[in-house]
Scaffold this motif. Structure first.
Motif, mmCIF file in Angstrom:
data_model
loop_
_atom_site.group_PDB
_atom_site.id
_atom_site.type_symbol
_atom_site.label_atom_id
_atom_site.label_comp_id
_atom_site.label_asym_id
_atom_site.label_seq_id
_atom_site.Cartn_x
_atom_site.Cartn_y
_atom_site.Cartn_z
ATOM 1 N N TYR A 183 0.855 -1.174 0.000
ATOM 2 C CA TYR A 183 0.000 0.000 0.000
ATOM 3 C C TYR A 183 0.893 1.227 0.000
ATOM 4 O O TYR A 183 2.081 1.167 0.290
ATOM 5 C CB TYR A 183 -0.957 -0.003 1.184
ATOM 6 N N GLU A 184 0.273 2.383 -0.303
ATOM 7 C CA GLU A 184 1.040 3.582 -0.592
ATOM 8 C C GLU A 184 1.942 4.007 0.562
ATOM 9 O O GLU A 184 3.074 4.447 0.360
ATOM 10 C CB GLU A 184 0.087 4.727 -0.958
ATOM 11 N N GLU A 185 1.438 3.894 1.798
ATOM 12 C CA GLU A 185 2.160 4.431 2.939
ATOM 13 C C GLU A 185 3.349 3.576 3.344
ATOM 14 O O GLU A 185 4.267 4.048 4.003
ATOM 15 C CB GLU A 185 1.199 4.573 4.132
ATOM 16 N N GLY A 344 -2.966 7.425 -10.145
ATOM 17 C CA GLY A 344 -3.016 6.737 -8.862
ATOM 18 C C GLY A 344 -4.317 6.992 -8.134
ATOM 19 O O GLY A 344 -4.842 6.122 -7.437
ATOM 20 N N LYS A 345 -4.867 8.173 -8.287
ATOM 21 C CA LYS A 345 -6.149 8.512 -7.665
ATOM 22 C C LYS A 345 -7.300 7.765 -8.335
ATOM 23 O O LYS A 345 -8.190 7.249 -7.658
ATOM 24 C CB LYS A 345 -6.387 10.021 -7.758
ATOM 25 N N THR A 346 -7.289 7.699 -9.665
ATOM 26 C CA THR A 346 -8.397 7.062 -10.384
ATOM 27 C C THR A 346 -8.377 5.548 -10.250
ATOM 28 O O THR A 346 -9.429 4.906 -10.339
ATOM 29 C CB THR A 346 -8.342 7.424 -11.872
ATOM 30 N N GLY A 347 -7.186 4.974 -10.045
ATOM 31 C CA GLY A 347 -7.087 3.529 -9.912
ATOM 32 C C GLY A 347 -7.252 2.769 -11.205
ATOM 33 O O GLY A 347 -7.549 1.565 -11.193
ATOM 34 N N VAL A 348 -7.038 3.426 -12.354
ATOM 35 C CA VAL A 348 -7.214 2.744 -13.635
ATOM 36 C C VAL A 348 -6.102 1.733 -13.885
ATOM 37 O O VAL A 348 -6.295 0.773 -14.643
ATOM 38 C CB VAL A 348 -7.275 3.764 -14.790
ATOM 39 N N LEU A 349 -4.937 1.947 -13.256
ATOM 40 C CA LEU A 349 -3.852 0.981 -13.393
ATOM 41 C C LEU A 349 -4.035 -0.105 -12.344
ATOM 42 O O LEU A 349 -4.080 0.172 -11.150
ATOM 43 C CB LEU A 349 -2.493 1.682 -13.211
ATOM 44 N N ARG A 351 -2.249 -3.226 -12.007
ATOM 45 C CA ARG A 351 -1.144 -4.062 -11.520
ATOM 46 C C ARG A 351 0.172 -3.597 -12.135
ATOM 47 O O ARG A 351 0.195 -2.762 -13.034
ATOM 48 C CB ARG A 351 -1.387 -5.529 -11.847
ATOM 49 N N GLY A 352 1.268 -4.153 -11.611
ATOM 50 C CA GLY A 352 2.576 -3.916 -12.201
ATOM 51 C C GLY A 352 3.286 -2.692 -11.656
ATOM 52 O O GLY A 352 2.809 -1.992 -10.758
ATOM 53 N N THR A 353 4.447 -2.421 -12.247
ATOM 54 C CA THR A 353 5.299 -1.314 -11.806
ATOM 55 C C THR A 353 4.609 0.032 -11.993
ATOM 56 O O THR A 353 4.750 0.934 -11.156
ATOM 57 C CB THR A 353 6.617 -1.329 -12.600
ATOM 58 N N ALA A 354 3.854 0.191 -13.077
ATOM 59 C CA ALA A 354 3.170 1.461 -13.329
ATOM 60 C C ALA A 354 2.174 1.763 -12.222
ATOM 61 O O ALA A 354 2.062 2.918 -11.773
ATOM 62 C CB ALA A 354 2.465 1.415 -14.684
ATOM 63 N N LYS A 355 1.462 0.740 -11.760
ATOM 64 C CA LYS A 355 0.500 0.965 -10.680
ATOM 65 C C LYS A 355 1.216 1.401 -9.400
ATOM 66 O O LYS A 355 0.758 2.310 -8.698
ATOM 67 C CB LYS A 355 -0.306 -0.310 -10.413
ATOM 68 N N LYS A 356 2.327 0.744 -9.074
ATOM 69 C CA LYS A 356 3.065 1.104 -7.865
ATOM 70 C C LYS A 356 3.598 2.529 -7.956
ATOM 71 O O LYS A 356 3.521 3.292 -6.989
ATOM 72 C CB LYS A 356 4.211 0.121 -7.652
ATOM 73 N N ALA A 357 4.128 2.888 -9.139
ATOM 74 C CA ALA A 357 4.646 4.249 -9.319
ATOM 75 C C ALA A 357 3.525 5.277 -9.180
ATOM 76 O O ALA A 357 3.698 6.329 -8.554
ATOM 77 C CB ALA A 357 5.324 4.375 -10.683
ATOM 78 N N ALA A 358 2.370 4.977 -9.752
ATOM 79 C CA ALA A 358 1.235 5.892 -9.666
ATOM 80 C C ALA A 358 0.748 6.025 -8.226
ATOM 81 O O ALA A 358 0.392 7.122 -7.774
ATOM 82 C CB ALA A 358 0.101 5.412 -10.569
ATOM 83 N N SER A 359 0.736 4.928 -7.494
ATOM 84 C CA SER A 359 0.289 4.962 -6.100
ATOM 85 C C SER A 359 1.230 5.796 -5.243
ATOM 86 O O SER A 359 0.793 6.584 -4.396
ATOM 87 C CB SER A 359 0.196 3.532 -5.541
ATOM 88 N N ALA A 361 3.211 8.208 -6.338
ATOM 89 C CA ALA A 361 3.055 9.605 -6.747
ATOM 90 C C ALA A 361 1.798 10.214 -6.133
ATOM 91 O O ALA A 361 1.815 11.360 -5.653
ATOM 92 C CB ALA A 361 2.999 9.706 -8.274
ATOM 93 N N TYR A 362 0.714 9.457 -6.141
ATOM 94 C CA TYR A 362 -0.540 9.945 -5.555
ATOM 95 C C TYR A 362 -0.383 10.170 -4.055
ATOM 96 O O TYR A 362 -0.836 11.192 -3.516
ATOM 97 C CB TYR A 362 -1.658 8.941 -5.828
ATOM 98 N N TYR A 363 0.277 9.252 -3.370
ATOM 99 C CA TYR A 363 0.501 9.401 -1.929
ATOM 100 C C TYR A 363 1.331 10.651 -1.647
ATOM 101 O O TYR A 363 1.025 11.425 -0.734
ATOM 102 C CB TYR A 363 1.201 8.157 -1.382
ATOM 103 N N PHE A 364 2.372 10.854 -2.444
ATOM 104 C CA PHE A 364 3.258 12.008 -2.242
ATOM 105 C C PHE A 364 2.506 13.316 -2.440
ATOM 106 O O PHE A 364 2.640 14.253 -1.637
ATOM 107 C CB PHE A 364 4.439 11.914 -3.208
ATOM 108 N N VAL A 365 1.706 13.396 -3.497
ATOM 109 C CA VAL A 365 0.972 14.625 -3.782
ATOM 110 C C VAL A 365 -0.071 14.897 -2.702
ATOM 111 O O VAL A 365 -0.208 16.037 -2.221
ATOM 112 C CB VAL A 365 0.318 14.562 -5.175
ATOM 113 N N THR A 366 -0.834 13.872 -2.307
ATOM 114 C CA THR A 366 -1.857 14.087 -1.281
ATOM 115 C C THR A 366 -1.219 14.439 0.066
ATOM 116 O O THR A 366 -1.784 15.233 0.825
ATOM 117 C CB THR A 366 -2.746 12.846 -1.120
ATOM 118 N N MET A 367 -0.059 13.864 0.349
ATOM 119 C CA MET A 367 0.638 14.200 1.582
ATOM 120 C C MET A 367 0.988 15.685 1.606
ATOM 121 O O MET A 367 0.844 16.365 2.642
ATOM 122 C CB MET A 367 1.911 13.355 1.699
#
Length: 393
Positions: A183-185, A344-349, A351-359, A361-367
């Motif tokens: 998970y993102e955190e 990362g917010k929309t959750g369209v990705l 699985r895979g590395t792209a999903k982890k990178a998006a998650s 990035a989304y965590y960092f921006v929301t933080m």
């Protein structure tokens, strides 16, 4: 001027997120030999004692609780099963006006080591101001009701207080999510724990994990009742007094994360408001005369709190530099990062590395958005000190 602003923002962001951790790593390598020699001398001194045994200090585990009926029984059982001499241990539950039966569950516990201190709701800081001075232990360990502590953790925290220069010890908090293995955190928390470990070896951990940390009771000073982030201010005040704040990575506690991202965002904004509030409570750490603790405070905390402004400055300044190819690439990189955050917010990705990178990035921006919200609350003085428990699964 746009180029100056751009590079100032980029370098300050690079310092707080990358260069500062790198400097800790390099300082740790340089200090390794000296620390090994000191540990050998310390071991020889301990072994020269008359009995060869260390004195076991008395410990009070203080838990502030507000409507924790769902987990307080588990907390009682977990605390009373800790591997520490029973005659040297007490559990003090400070109830902050709980109305869900929390107090009744604590009263029903027959173990004489358990004490309950109930009072009308006034906020966690008021609970700590009341309970820490009335604690009987020389060492006070602070924890949350929903945090479960591993059996050997207390002993591992307490042994650091053999060094009279140590004023506080932070444990390691492991977050887990019952429905997600990744998970993102988790990545960010591991990164933060690594920084705390290296700061701790320099005796300058700037802020504790509220789930598990220990202090010398004699060093505690009453906090203003409006204090929002007590677990940040208490260790900083001890650091400001000239004592070491160290980190014990083998003193472990476990805490569940929440699936409610709205409440989690609110929690981060509350912490951010408290962080800005804390500046006037530890003015000594803002001065270069404080030495390494001041460097750590500025690098690890203050610049982090400025990150949203620095990110915005880098983006705006970049828009004035598009006549050069290099800055076209830097703008593209920023746009790509924010696009990843949106995905990362929309959750369209899925699985895979792209999903982890998006998650991530989304965590960092929301933080960082939470820091902005927290700063606004701080300016308006609208963040109340009393906390609302975060729902868990």
């Amino acid at each position: 001027m746009a180029e100056v602003f751009f590079w100032c923002a980029v370098l300050l962001l690079a310092h707080t997120y990358f260069l500062y951790p790198l400097s800790l790593f390099l300082l740790e390598g340089a200090a390794q030999v000296l620390r090994n020699a000191r540990d050998v001398r310390r071991a020889e001194t301990v072994n020269q004692g008359a009995s060869g045994r260390r004195a076991v200090p008395s410990v009070s585990l203080v838990v502030a609780a507000y409507n924790e009926a769902s987990c307080i029984q588990q907390k009682l059982e977990n605390s009373l099963a800790l591997a520490y001499p029973a005659e040297k241990f007490e559990l003090l539950i400070g109830s902050d006006g709980s109305s869900d039966g929390t107090d009744d569950i604590v009263r029903a516990c027959a173990d004489a080591r358990v004490r309950l201190s109930p009072a009308p709701r006034a906020g966690k800081t008021t609970v700590l101001n009341r309970c820490i001075p009335m604690a009987q232990g020389d060492i006070v360990v602070l924890s949350d009701a929903n945090t479960m502590i591993e059996p050997e953790a207390i002993e591992r925290l307490v042994r650091h207080f053999e060094d009279p220069e140590v004023g506080a010890v932070c444990g390691k908090l492991r977050l887990y999510n019952p429905t997600k293995q990744d998970y993102e955190e988790s990545a960010y928390w591991s990164y933060e724990s690594l920084i705390k470990m290296y700061e701790g070896r320099r005796g300058a951990v700037v802020g504790a994990n509220g789930g598990l940390y220990a202090i010398r009771r004699s060093l505690f000073t009453q906090l203003p009742p409006s204090t929002i982030v007590d677990d940040f201010v208490i260790p900083l005040r001890i650091l400001e007094q000239g004592y070491k704040v160290v980190y014990e990575e083998h003193a472990v506690a476990h805490e569940e994360t929440t699936e409610d991202y709205g409440k989690e965002f609110g929690r981060r904004a509350r912490i951010a408001a408290g962080n800005f509030q804390s500046l006037r409570m530890v003015p000594g750490l803002l001065l270069p005369t404080a030495g390494f603790p001041a460097f750590a405070f500025w690098s690890h905390k203050l610049l982090r709190w400025c990150a949203p402004a620095l990110m915005g400055l880098a983006l705006v300044a970049n828009l004035f530099l598009l006549d050069r190819l290099f800055y076209q690439f830097t703008l593209f990189g920023q746009a790509l990062f924010y696009a990843l955050a949106y995905l990362g917010k929309t959750g369209v990705l899925k699985r895979g590395t792209a999903k982890k990178a998006a998650s991530v990035a989304y965590y960092f921006v929301t933080m960082n958005l939470a820091i902005v919200v927290g700063f606004w609350r701080f300016l308006r003085n609208s963040q109340r000190a009393a906390w609302d428990r975060t729902a868990r699964a």
